[in-house]
Motif scaffolding. Structure first.
Motif, PDB file in Angstrom:
ATOM      1  N   SER A   1       0.629  -0.945  -0.447  1.00  0.00           N
ATOM      2  CA  SER A   1      -0.048  -0.192  -0.281  1.00  0.00           C
ATOM      3  C   SER A   1       0.822   0.958  -0.327  1.00  0.00           C
ATOM      4  O   SER A   1       2.262   0.732   0.554  1.00  0.00           O
ATOM      5  N   GLY A   2       0.449   2.741   0.506  1.00  0.00           N
ATOM      6  CA  GLY A   2       0.581   3.245  -0.069  1.00  0.00           C
ATOM      7  C   GLY A   2       1.251   4.390  -1.143  1.00  0.00           C
ATOM      8  O   GLY A   2       2.010   5.154  -1.396  1.00  0.00           O
ATOM      9  N   ASP A   3       0.427   4.424  -2.165  1.00  0.00           N
ATOM     10  CA  ASP A   3       0.300   4.778  -3.729  1.00  0.00           C
ATOM     11  C   ASP A   3       0.559   6.486  -3.329  1.00  0.00           C
ATOM     12  O   ASP A   3      -0.277   7.268  -1.970  1.00  0.00           O
ATOM     13  N   LEU A   4       0.924   7.210  -4.343  1.00  0.00           N
ATOM     14  CA  LEU A   4       0.626   8.651  -4.443  1.00  0.00           C
ATOM     15  C   LEU A   4      -1.332   8.924  -4.093  1.00  0.00           C
ATOM     16  O   LEU A   4      -0.873   9.757  -3.106  1.00  0.00           O
ATOM     17  N   SER A   5      -1.953   8.313  -4.694  1.00  0.00           N
ATOM     18  CA  SER A   5      -3.219   8.684  -5.023  1.00  0.00           C
ATOM     19  C   SER A   5      -3.718   8.611  -3.953  1.00  0.00           C
ATOM     20  O   SER A   5      -4.919   8.731  -2.817  1.00  0.00           O
ATOM     21  N   ASP A   6      -3.071   7.592  -2.676  1.00  0.00           N
ATOM     22  CA  ASP A   6      -3.610   7.308  -1.253  1.00  0.00           C
ATOM     23  C   ASP A   6      -3.783   8.422  -0.314  1.00  0.00           C
ATOM     24  O   ASP A   6      -2.156   8.197   0.354  1.00  0.00           O
ATOM     25  N   VAL A   7      -4.518   9.370  -0.104  1.00  0.00           N
ATOM     26  CA  VAL A   7      -4.576  10.585   0.776  1.00  0.00           C
ATOM     27  C   VAL A   7      -5.112  10.477   1.998  1.00  0.00           C
ATOM     28  O   VAL A   7      -6.099  11.710   2.743  1.00  0.00           O
TER      29      VAL A   7
ATOM     30  N   PHE B   1      -5.195  14.016   5.101  1.00  0.00           N
ATOM     31  CA  PHE B   1      -4.296  14.047   6.005  1.00  0.00           C
ATOM     32  C   PHE B   1      -3.434  13.117   6.065  1.00  0.00           C
ATOM     33  O   PHE B   1      -3.249  12.855   7.330  1.00  0.00           O
ATOM     34  N   ALA B   2      -3.360  12.325   5.460  1.00  0.00           N
ATOM     35  CA  ALA B   2      -2.150  11.218   4.952  1.00  0.00           C
ATOM     36  C   ALA B   2      -1.467  11.404   4.315  1.00  0.00           C
ATOM     37  O   ALA B   2      -1.965  11.328   2.722  1.00  0.00           O
ATOM     38  N   LEU B   3       0.118  11.652   3.729  1.00  0.00           N
ATOM     39  CA  LEU B   3       0.430  11.507   2.510  1.00  0.00           C
ATOM     40  C   LEU B   3       1.617  10.805   2.062  1.00  0.00           C
ATOM     41  O   LEU B   3       2.037   9.911   3.401  1.00  0.00           O
ATOM     42  N   ASN B   4       1.624  10.070   0.931  1.00  0.00           N
ATOM     43  CA  ASN B   4       2.441   8.462   0.516  1.00  0.00           C
ATOM     44  C   ASN B   4       3.884   9.212   0.046  1.00  0.00           C
ATOM     45  O   ASN B   4       2.722  10.216  -1.769  1.00  0.00           O
ATOM     46  N   VAL B   5       4.690   9.067  -0.229  1.00  0.00           N
ATOM     47  CA  VAL B   5       5.794   9.073  -1.112  1.00  0.00           C
ATOM     48  C   VAL B   5       6.031   7.581  -1.151  1.00  0.00           C
ATOM     49  O   VAL B   5       7.181   7.301  -1.429  1.00  0.00           O
ATOM     50  N   PRO B   6       5.467   7.469  -2.370  1.00  0.00           N
ATOM     51  CA  PRO B   6       5.977   5.873  -3.400  1.00  0.00           C
ATOM     52  C   PRO B   6       7.704   6.014  -3.566  1.00  0.00           C
ATOM     53  O   PRO B   6       7.495   6.897  -4.588  1.00  0.00           O
ATOM     54  N   ILE B   7       8.330   5.335  -3.835  1.00  0.00           N
ATOM     55  CA  ILE B   7       9.744   5.600  -3.902  1.00  0.00           C
ATOM     56  C   ILE B   7      10.615   4.312  -5.083  1.00  0.00           C
ATOM     57  O   ILE B   7      10.311   3.724  -4.114  1.00  0.00           O
ATOM     58  N   PRO B   8      10.811   4.513  -6.238  1.00  0.00           N
ATOM     59  CA  PRO B   8      11.730   3.107  -6.308  1.00  0.00           C
ATOM     60  C   PRO B   8      12.577   2.487  -6.319  1.00  0.00           C
ATOM     61  O   PRO B   8      13.383   3.475  -5.276  1.00  0.00           O
ATOM     62  N   SER B   9      13.472   1.599  -5.958  1.00  0.00           N
ATOM     63  CA  SER B   9      14.711   1.022  -5.290  1.00  0.00           C
ATOM     64  C   SER B   9      16.110   1.950  -6.051  1.00  0.00           C
ATOM     65  O   SER B   9      15.761   2.432  -7.053  1.00  0.00           O
ATOM     66  N   GLY B  10      16.823   1.662  -4.711  1.00  0.00           N
ATOM     67  CA  GLY B  10      18.207   2.242  -5.393  1.00  0.00           C
ATOM     68  C   GLY B  10      18.118   3.998  -5.262  1.00  0.00           C
ATOM     69  O   GLY B  10      19.046   4.264  -5.463  1.00  0.00           O
ATOM     70  N   ILE B  11      16.925   4.438  -4.949  1.00  0.00           N
ATOM     71  CA  ILE B  11      17.593   5.863  -4.458  1.00  0.00           C
ATOM     72  C   ILE B  11      18.721   6.089  -3.675  1.00  0.00           C
ATOM     73  O   ILE B  11      19.139   5.867  -2.912  1.00  0.00           O
ATOM     74  N   ASP B  12      19.176   7.861  -4.267  1.00  0.00           N
ATOM     75  CA  ASP B  12      20.508   8.199  -3.542  1.00  0.00           C
ATOM     76  C   ASP B  12      19.958   8.946  -2.808  1.00  0.00           C
ATOM     77  O   ASP B  12      18.684   9.655  -2.062  1.00  0.00           O
ATOM     78  N   ASP B  13      21.693   9.545  -1.913  1.00  0.00           N
ATOM     79  CA  ASP B  13      20.872  10.823  -0.695  1.00  0.00           C
ATOM     80  C   ASP B  13      20.407  11.777  -1.092  1.00  0.00           C
ATOM     81  O   ASP B  13      19.746  12.254  -0.892  1.00  0.00           O
ATOM     82  N   ARG B  14      21.302  12.431  -2.789  1.00  0.00           N
ATOM     83  CA  ARG B  14      20.873  13.202  -3.209  1.00  0.00           C
ATOM     84  C   ARG B  14      19.646  13.739  -3.542  1.00  0.00           C
ATOM     85  O   ARG B  14      18.252  14.489  -3.150  1.00  0.00           O
ATOM     86  N   GLN B  15      18.626  11.972  -4.372  1.00  0.00           N
ATOM     87  CA  GLN B  15      17.516  12.881  -4.094  1.00  0.00           C
ATOM     88  C   GLN B  15      16.436  12.063  -2.946  1.00  0.00           C
ATOM     89  O   GLN B  15      15.311  13.011  -3.074  1.00  0.00           O
ATOM     90  N   TYR B  16      16.660  11.396  -2.280  1.00  0.00           N
ATOM     91  CA  TYR B  16      16.150  11.162  -0.559  1.00  0.00           C
ATOM     92  C   TYR B  16      16.010  12.800   0.058  1.00  0.00           C
ATOM     93  O   TYR B  16      14.667  12.473   0.224  1.00  0.00           O
TER      94      TYR B  16
END
Ligand code: TV7
Ligand code: CA
Ligand code: ZN
Length: 406
Positions: A237-243, A253-268
């Protein structure tokens, strides 16, 4: 000379009970409570206890846990052990909570998603009740420290178990100490912001407050299919559309930031600071709960992100700069020595300390650490399988010989 100083202008409290360390979820289960032993050894080794008020946690009461959880579930958790499990399953009051069997199930599930089968996410193990009520007690004590204005930041690395539902254990989580804490906070704070940097979606907390506009939940997590079989990364669960629950006052009053694998320091860092910053601006929280799951670090056994400890810690620093009452909790984290390094570093950040590259004090093993403890399967495992052979030496080596990344 440890070189650790008290923070100026704010008070930090640290809540812990060493009894949580002796627990074993099972021989191959990824959740290793001895990562908390490692964390404690680093925190004490650096002298960070001189910068905080340290409190030995006491167990939460059943009545306190009932503030969120189903009364049958609470009774079950208080009574369950590998010895009593089969008997309790027979009891009709608990049997009604047994999920229907699925043909693809690899393990036999009992009431409330608990199981004694090897391979279960939420096993019944020896000393389990003690463990659950202790990590919850530590979170509630930390919460009280904030709500009574006795601390500005309160820390419990043994808490942060965000998947537990009202009447169901899920994903290594049995009691949702976060929900219980936020419920307490709502008695004194108009609005509470929950931020979750564990690599998994904070679904249990989001669900509990999906109709509550006084609580905003914000989770950053790995999301999407993670292999060719089309299986989703847990819990799915936790898609962007899940609010938050549509059509209720909790919507948005719910926010979700779905992220693909491998995100690095700068992007995060970019994502975390822009989204969290905007959420704080818009919601104007009166207090913040930060779940610091360390499975978002690179090299985690279960996680798929690529964060360094420095970037993980910057989330703590960013939130701390709001100067709002702050509860810092643990959560996931499955490569134990990285968990300990991260949480020790974050304890230092909370207290305005910068750690030297070497541990100034000797880490002395406790004699009782050498005694084994029987597990649910009746076998004897060493209490600290790696601590005195590898892990702490690893930590000492990595801290004292090799330079740290930050
Ligand atoms: C907060 N991933 C918790 C994260 C919970 C993740 C899962 C395992 C796992 C369980 C084991 C085990 C494992 C190597 C990894 C769909 C399933 C697949 C059980 C094998 N090894 C937190 C929960 C997640 C248990 N669950 O957010 C015993 O991995 O993906 C699943 C569910 C069904 C059950 N099977 C896994 O970090 C604290 N479990 C080895 C032994
Ligand atoms: Ca998360
Ligand atoms: Zn996790």
């Amino acid at each position: 000379e440890h070189g650790i100083t008290k923070p100026r202008g704010h008070k930090v409290s640290f809540h812990y009970n060493s009894r949580v360390e002796d627990m074993h979820f099972g021989k191959t289960h990824p959740m290793k409570p001895w990562r908390l032993t490692l964390t404690k050894h680093l925190v004490l080794g650096y002298g960070l206890h001189y910068a905080m008020d340290t409190y030995e946690a006491v167990s939460a009461g059943k009545d306190q846990v009932r503030a969120f959880h189903d009364p049958d579930y609470v009774d079950f958790l208080a009574e369950v052990s590998p010895q009593t499990f089969a008997g309790l399953c027979e009891n009709p009051r608990f049997a009604q909570h047994t999920p229907p069997k699925h043909e693809h199930d690899t393990v036999d599930l009992g009431p409330f998603n608990l199981s004694t089968s090897p391979g279960a996410d939420c096993p019944v193990f020896d000393g389990m009740s003690t463990y659950l009520f202790l990590y919850t007690g530590a979170t509630l004590a930390a919460t009280q420290q904030l709500t009574t204005n006795q601390s500005d930041i309160a820390i419990n690395w043994s808490g942060g178990l965000h998947h537990a539902h009202r009447a169901e254990a899920s994903g290594f989580c049995y009691i949702n100490d976060i929900v219980l804490s936020i419920l307490d906070m709502l008695r004194v704070y108009p609005r509470v912001l929950y931020i979750d940097i564990d690599v998994h979606h904070g679904d249990g907390v989001e669900e509990a407050f999906q109709r509550q506009p006084r609580v905003m939940t914000l989770s950053y997590h790995r999301y999407g299919p993670y292999d060719e079989t089309g299986h989703k990364f847990f819990p799915g669960s936790g898609d962007l559309s899940d609010v938050g629950l549509r059509g209720t006052v909790g919507e948005h009053f719910a926010l979700n930031v779905p992220i693909p694998s491998g995100i690095d320091d700068r992007q995060y860092r970019f994502l975390f600071e822009s989204v969290t910053g905007r959420a704080i601006e818009a919601f104007k929280p009166s207090a913040i709960v930060l779940q610091c799951g360390a499975d978002s670090l690179g090299g985690d056994r279960l996680g798929q992100f690529n964060l360094n400890i420095k970037a993980h810690g910057e989330c703590v620093s960013f939130v701390k700069r709001t100067r709002l009452p702050l509860l810092i909790l643990g959560g996931g984290g499955y490569t134990a020595r990285n968990v300990a390094r991260a949480w020790c570093h974050e304890t230092a950040l909370a207290t305005d300390n910068t750690l030297p590259d070497s541990i100034p004090l000797d880490i002395v093993p406790r004699p009782e650490a050498f005694q084994g403890k029987p597990n649910g399967d009746g076998k004897l495992y060493p209490s600290f399988p790696r601590l005195h052979n590898n892990a702490c030496k690893d930590a000492e080596l990595e801290y004292m010989v090799k330079k740290l990344e930050w």
